[in-house]
Design a protein around this motif. Structure first.
Motif, short mmCIF file in Angstrom:
data_model
loop_
_atom_site.label_atom_id
_atom_site.label_comp_id
_atom_site.label_asym_id
_atom_site.label_seq_id
_atom_site.Cartn_x
_atom_site.Cartn_y
_atom_site.Cartn_z
N MET A 1 0.80 -1.25 -0.11
CA MET A 1 -0.14 0.08 -0.07
C MET A 1 0.90 1.07 -0.21
N ASN A 2 0.82 2.07 -1.12
CA ASN A 2 1.64 3.25 -1.15
C ASN A 2 0.78 4.59 -1.07
N ILE A 3 1.21 5.10 0.22
CA ILE A 3 0.50 6.42 0.48
C ILE A 3 1.80 7.61 0.39
N GLN A 4 1.49 8.54 0.10
CA GLN A 4 2.56 9.77 -0.31
C GLN A 4 1.88 10.80 0.41
N HIS A 5 2.53 11.44 1.10
CA HIS A 5 2.42 12.54 1.93
C HIS A 5 3.13 13.73 1.33
N LEU A 6 2.75 15.00 1.07
CA LEU A 6 3.45 16.28 0.46
C LEU A 6 3.31 17.23 1.49
N HIS A 7 4.46 18.06 1.71
CA HIS A 7 4.40 19.24 2.49
C HIS A 7 4.09 18.75 3.60
N THR A 8 4.46 17.96 4.49
CA THR A 8 4.33 17.25 5.75
C THR A 8 5.15 18.14 6.95
N THR A 9 4.40 18.50 7.92
CA THR A 9 4.87 19.06 9.10
C THR A 9 4.83 18.12 10.27
N ALA A 10 4.72 18.37 11.34
CA ALA A 10 4.90 17.58 12.68
C ALA A 10 3.28 17.39 12.91
N ARG A 11 2.43 18.41 12.58
CA ARG A 11 0.95 18.35 12.66
C ARG A 11 0.12 18.06 11.66
N PHE A 12 0.63 18.12 10.16
CA PHE A 12 -0.42 17.80 9.45
C PHE A 12 0.41 17.51 7.90
N SER A 13 -0.27 17.08 6.70
CA SER A 13 0.35 17.22 5.63
C SER A 13 -0.75 18.01 4.83
N GLU A 14 -0.10 18.64 3.84
CA GLU A 14 -1.08 19.43 2.93
C GLU A 14 -1.69 18.78 1.88
N ALA A 15 -1.26 17.54 1.60
CA ALA A 15 -1.75 16.54 0.68
C ALA A 15 -1.59 15.29 1.12
N THR A 16 -2.30 14.34 0.58
CA THR A 16 -2.05 12.68 0.73
C THR A 16 -2.45 12.27 -0.60
N ILE A 17 -1.82 11.33 -1.26
CA ILE A 17 -2.15 10.42 -2.22
C ILE A 17 -2.30 9.19 -2.16
N HIS A 18 -3.42 8.63 -2.39
CA HIS A 18 -3.48 7.01 -2.25
C HIS A 18 -4.55 6.50 -3.19
N GLN A 19 -3.96 5.42 -3.81
CA GLN A 19 -4.66 4.65 -5.13
C GLN A 19 -5.32 5.80 -5.86
N GLY A 20 -4.54 6.89 -6.48
CA GLY A 20 -5.23 7.63 -7.51
C GLY A 20 -5.93 8.70 -6.84
N ILE A 21 -6.32 8.65 -5.46
CA ILE A 21 -7.00 9.82 -5.18
C ILE A 21 -6.26 10.71 -4.19
N VAL A 22 -6.75 11.94 -4.48
CA VAL A 22 -5.76 13.16 -3.65
C VAL A 22 -6.80 13.75 -2.67
N TYR A 23 -6.24 13.84 -1.37
CA TYR A 23 -6.99 14.66 -0.25
C TYR A 23 -6.08 15.52 0.17
#
Length: 118
Positions: free
Chosen positions: A1-23
């Motif tokens: 399971m590949n989960i990618q987090h972008l612009h991550t800090t200690a508190r949160f990520s600006e974006a997460t990508i999982h199975q072609g869905i962007v959150y």
């Protein structure tokens, strides 16, 4: 399971990508001294940037939640800018609510779920 987090800090990520869905985390303007129009334009520009960075686009939005600090005062002005932003794409499902945001000068916050472009 590949989960990618972008612009991550200690508190949160600006974006997460999982199975072609962007959150996208709730996005808001950096310059909070402006009115609803200025904050909406800046917030949507940030969303455009993050969607592009994650391989998506506003035409691929699956769901959107809009938080307005004062829905009575700002709903109409927000909608004018929102409608223009979506002029060339089909409008996604959305929820728009009034919320006590984390600071009184934050007038709008928007969270997005989108599909990546194939």
């Amino acid at each position: 399971m590949n989960i990618q987090h972008l612009h991550t800090t200690a508190r949160f990520s600006e974006a997460t990508i999982h199975q072609g869905i962007v959150y996208l985390a709730g996005q808001l303007a950096s310059h909070l001294d402006g009115n609803i129009e200025q904050q909406t334009h800046e917030t949507l520009a940030i969303i455009d940037q993050l969607l592009a960075e994650t391989g998506s686009h506003k035409s691929h939005i699956l769901s959107c939640t809009i938080y307005l600090n004062d829905i009575q005062q700002d709903y109409a002005a927000f909608n004018l800018i929102w409608d223009e932003w979506l002029r060339e794409v089909k409008a996604p499902p959305r929820t728009c609510i009034q919320a006590g945001l984390y600071r009184p000068d934050v007038l709008i916050e928007i969270s997005i779920i989108a599909a990546q472009i194939e």
